[in-house]
Design a protein around this motif. Structure first.
Motif, PDB file in Angstrom:
ATOM      1  N   GLN A 259      37.711  38.889  36.448  1.00 14.98           N
ATOM      2  CA  GLN A 259      38.409  38.810  37.687  1.00 14.98           C
ATOM      3  C   GLN A 259      37.493  38.770  39.044  1.00 14.98           C
ATOM      4  OE1 GLN A 259      40.193  42.928  37.417  1.00 14.98           O
ATOM      5  NE2 GLN A 259      42.001  41.825  36.266  1.00 14.98           N
ATOM      6  N   GLY A 260      36.166  38.603  38.779  1.00 14.05           N
ATOM      7  CA  GLY A 260      35.186  38.404  39.991  1.00 14.05           C
ATOM      8  C   GLY A 260      35.572  37.646  40.946  1.00 14.05           C
ATOM      9  N   GLU A 261      35.707  36.162  40.447  1.00 14.64           N
ATOM     10  CA  GLU A 261      35.991  35.248  41.594  1.00 14.64           C
ATOM     11  C   GLU A 261      37.181  35.241  42.273  1.00 14.64           C
ATOM     12  OE1 GLU A 261      34.543  32.301  43.713  1.00 14.64           O
ATOM     13  OE2 GLU A 261      33.454  32.988  42.368  1.00 14.64           O
ATOM     14  N   LYS A 262      38.189  35.621  41.589  1.00 21.17           N
ATOM     15  CA  LYS A 262      39.475  35.749  42.079  1.00 21.17           C
ATOM     16  C   LYS A 262      39.446  36.755  43.150  1.00 21.17           C
ATOM     17  CE  LYS A 262      42.336  33.806  38.543  1.00 21.17           C
ATOM     18  NZ  LYS A 262      43.535  33.949  37.735  1.00 21.17           N
ATOM     19  N   THR A 263      38.909  38.020  42.865  1.00 25.28           N
ATOM     20  CA  THR A 263      38.811  39.104  43.694  1.00 25.28           C
ATOM     21  C   THR A 263      38.040  38.785  45.041  1.00 25.28           C
ATOM     22  OG1 THR A 263      37.287  40.337  42.519  1.00 25.28           O
ATOM     23  CG2 THR A 263      39.449  41.013  42.054  1.00 25.28           C
ATOM     24  N   LEU A 264      36.871  38.341  44.769  1.00 20.81           N
ATOM     25  CA  LEU A 264      36.275  37.686  45.830  1.00 20.81           C
ATOM     26  C   LEU A 264      36.754  37.003  46.899  1.00 20.81           C
ATOM     27  CD1 LEU A 264      32.974  38.197  46.535  1.00 20.81           C
ATOM     28  CD2 LEU A 264      32.579  36.093  45.472  1.00 20.81           C
ATOM     29  N   ARG A 265      37.329  35.731  46.474  1.00 22.81           N
ATOM     30  CA  ARG A 265      38.116  34.923  47.253  1.00 22.81           C
ATOM     31  C   ARG A 265      39.415  35.604  47.855  1.00 22.81           C
ATOM     32  NH1 ARG A 265      37.937  31.207  43.188  1.00 22.81           N
ATOM     33  NH2 ARG A 265      40.246  31.649  42.549  1.00 22.81           N
TER      34      ARG A 265
ATOM     35  N   ALA B  18      33.652  41.295  56.798  1.00 22.06           N
ATOM     36  CA  ALA B  18      32.978  42.112  55.747  1.00 22.06           C
ATOM     37  C   ALA B  18      31.852  41.461  54.899  1.00 22.06           C
ATOM     38  CB  ALA B  18      33.928  42.602  54.855  1.00 22.06           C
ATOM     39  N   LYS B  19      31.184  42.435  54.406  1.00 22.47           N
ATOM     40  CA  LYS B  19      29.880  42.072  53.500  1.00 22.47           C
ATOM     41  C   LYS B  19      30.653  42.166  52.197  1.00 22.47           C
ATOM     42  CE  LYS B  19      25.146  43.039  51.845  1.00 22.47           C
ATOM     43  NZ  LYS B  19      24.222  43.886  51.893  1.00 22.47           N
ATOM     44  N   ILE B  20      30.801  41.221  51.147  1.00 20.24           N
ATOM     45  CA  ILE B  20      31.452  41.468  50.217  1.00 20.24           C
ATOM     46  C   ILE B  20      30.815  40.639  48.978  1.00 20.24           C
ATOM     47  CG2 ILE B  20      33.637  40.799  48.648  1.00 20.24           C
ATOM     48  CD1 ILE B  20      35.101  39.999  51.781  1.00 20.24           C
ATOM     49  N   ASN B  21      30.709  41.598  47.835  1.00 18.62           N
ATOM     50  CA  ASN B  21      30.049  41.078  46.902  1.00 18.62           C
ATOM     51  C   ASN B  21      30.411  41.728  45.412  1.00 18.62           C
ATOM     52  OD1 ASN B  21      28.786  43.559  47.422  1.00 18.62           O
ATOM     53  ND2 ASN B  21      26.894  42.792  47.076  1.00 18.62           N
ATOM     54  N   ILE B  22      30.300  41.255  44.408  1.00 17.83           N
ATOM     55  CA  ILE B  22      30.515  41.687  43.073  1.00 17.83           C
ATOM     56  C   ILE B  22      29.163  42.391  42.206  1.00 17.83           C
ATOM     57  CG2 ILE B  22      31.563  40.997  40.644  1.00 17.83           C
ATOM     58  CD1 ILE B  22      33.811  40.781  42.957  1.00 17.83           C
ATOM     59  N   LEU B  23      29.410  43.382  41.899  1.00 18.96           N
ATOM     60  CA  LEU B  23      28.287  43.925  41.100  1.00 18.96           C
ATOM     61  C   LEU B  23      28.535  44.013  39.735  1.00 18.96           C
ATOM     62  CD1 LEU B  23      28.115  47.187  43.404  1.00 18.96           C
ATOM     63  CD2 LEU B  23      26.884  45.069  43.428  1.00 18.96           C
ATOM     64  N   LYS B  24      27.468  43.604  38.869  1.00 19.63           N
ATOM     65  CA  LYS B  24      27.449  43.577  37.559  1.00 19.63           C
ATOM     66  C   LYS B  24      27.227  45.041  36.534  1.00 19.63           C
ATOM     67  CE  LYS B  24      26.552  38.861  37.762  1.00 19.63           C
ATOM     68  NZ  LYS B  24      27.971  38.040  37.593  1.00 19.63           N
ATOM     69  N   ASP B  25      27.717  45.040  35.619  1.00 18.56           N
ATOM     70  CA  ASP B  25      27.626  46.053  34.669  1.00 18.56           C
ATOM     71  C   ASP B  25      26.210  45.987  33.860  1.00 18.56           C
ATOM     72  OD1 ASP B  25      28.180  44.415  32.633  1.00 18.56           O
ATOM     73  OD2 ASP B  25      30.264  45.382  32.305  1.00 18.56           O
ATOM     74  N   LEU B  26      25.810  46.793  33.184  1.00 12.98           N
ATOM     75  CA  LEU B  26      24.710  46.732  32.439  1.00 12.98           C
ATOM     76  C   LEU B  26      24.720  45.506  31.429  1.00 12.98           C
ATOM     77  CD1 LEU B  26      24.132  50.550  31.634  1.00 12.98           C
ATOM     78  CD2 LEU B  26      23.007  49.237  33.595  1.00 12.98           C
ATOM     79  N   ASN B  27      25.584  45.146  31.118  1.00 10.04           N
ATOM     80  CA  ASN B  27      25.993  43.699  30.054  1.00 10.04           C
ATOM     81  C   ASN B  27      25.754  42.505  30.973  1.00 10.04           C
ATOM     82  OD1 ASN B  27      25.766  45.238  27.770  1.00 10.04           O
ATOM     83  ND2 ASN B  27      27.959  45.785  28.079  1.00 10.04           N
ATOM     84  N   GLY B  28      25.986  42.826  32.271  1.00  9.78           N
ATOM     85  CA  GLY B  28      25.767  41.261  33.156  1.00  9.78           C
ATOM     86  C   GLY B  28      27.178  41.104  33.391  1.00  9.78           C
ATOM     87  N   HIS B  29      28.152  41.608  33.120  1.00 10.98           N
ATOM     88  CA  HIS B  29      29.661  41.376  33.421  1.00 10.98           C
ATOM     89  C   HIS B  29      29.751  41.656  34.876  1.00 10.98           C
ATOM     90  CE1 HIS B  29      29.982  41.588  28.911  1.00 10.98           C
ATOM     91  NE2 HIS B  29      29.731  40.041  29.332  1.00 10.98           N
ATOM     92  N   ASP B  30      30.926  40.960  35.590  1.00  5.23           N
ATOM     93  CA  ASP B  30      31.415  41.367  36.699  1.00  5.23           C
ATOM     94  C   ASP B  30      32.083  42.629  36.529  1.00  5.23           C
ATOM     95  OD1 ASP B  30      30.334  38.801  38.040  1.00  5.23           O
ATOM     96  OD2 ASP B  30      32.217  38.031  38.340  1.00  5.23           O
ATOM     97  N   ARG B  31      31.806  43.725  37.382  1.00  7.86           N
ATOM     98  CA  ARG B  31      32.399  44.973  37.203  1.00  7.86           C
ATOM     99  C   ARG B  31      32.920  45.699  38.216  1.00  7.86           C
ATOM    100  NH1 ARG B  31      34.932  45.458  33.405  1.00  7.86           N
ATOM    101  NH2 ARG B  31      33.186  45.063  31.880  1.00  7.86           N
ATOM    102  N   LEU B  32      32.256  45.426  39.552  1.00  5.66           N
ATOM    103  CA  LEU B  32      32.619  46.047  40.548  1.00  5.66           C
ATOM    104  C   LEU B  32      32.816  45.513  41.881  1.00  5.66           C
ATOM    105  CD1 LEU B  32      33.160  49.377  41.526  1.00  5.66           C
ATOM    106  CD2 LEU B  32      30.724  49.165  42.388  1.00  5.66           C
TER     107      LEU B  32
END
Length: 90
Positions: free
Chosen positions: A53-59, A68-82
């Motif tokens: 869901q990273g790209e859609k939620t970012l847009r 705002a400053k908006i970014n997607i943080l990755k989990d320990l496996n490198g997947h978009d998570r937050l």
């Protein structure tokens, strides 16, 4: 949905927290749409997302929080998570 049925955590979490409609984003979109009413200037929004869901939620976030400053943080496996939205101006 098929993804919802395959989640092991569905036994321990409310269905509403895990099932966000067909694309999985219904609740996230509602949260983002309403967050401006409650978020203080220079506030912070953190939303856990499913890894696809990273790209859609970012847009979508950029539409509701253009300054705002908006970014997607990755989990320990490198997947978009937050999804992280740091509001600098309403």
């Amino acid at each position: 949905t098929r993804t919802f049925e395959s989640l092991d955590v569905r036994k321990h979490e409310p269905a509403q927290a895990l099932d966000g409609s067909e694309d999985g984003l219904k609740i996230i979109y509602e949260l983002l749409k309403n967050a401006r009413c409650f978020l203080k200037e220079e506030g912070l929004v953190l939303i856990e997302i499913e890894r696809s869901q990273g790209e859609k939620t970012l847009r979508y976030s950029k539409k509701h929080f253009p300054h705002a400053k908006i970014n997607i943080l990755k989990d320990l496996n490198g997947h978009d998570r937050l999804l992280r939205i740091e509001n600098t101006r309403l």
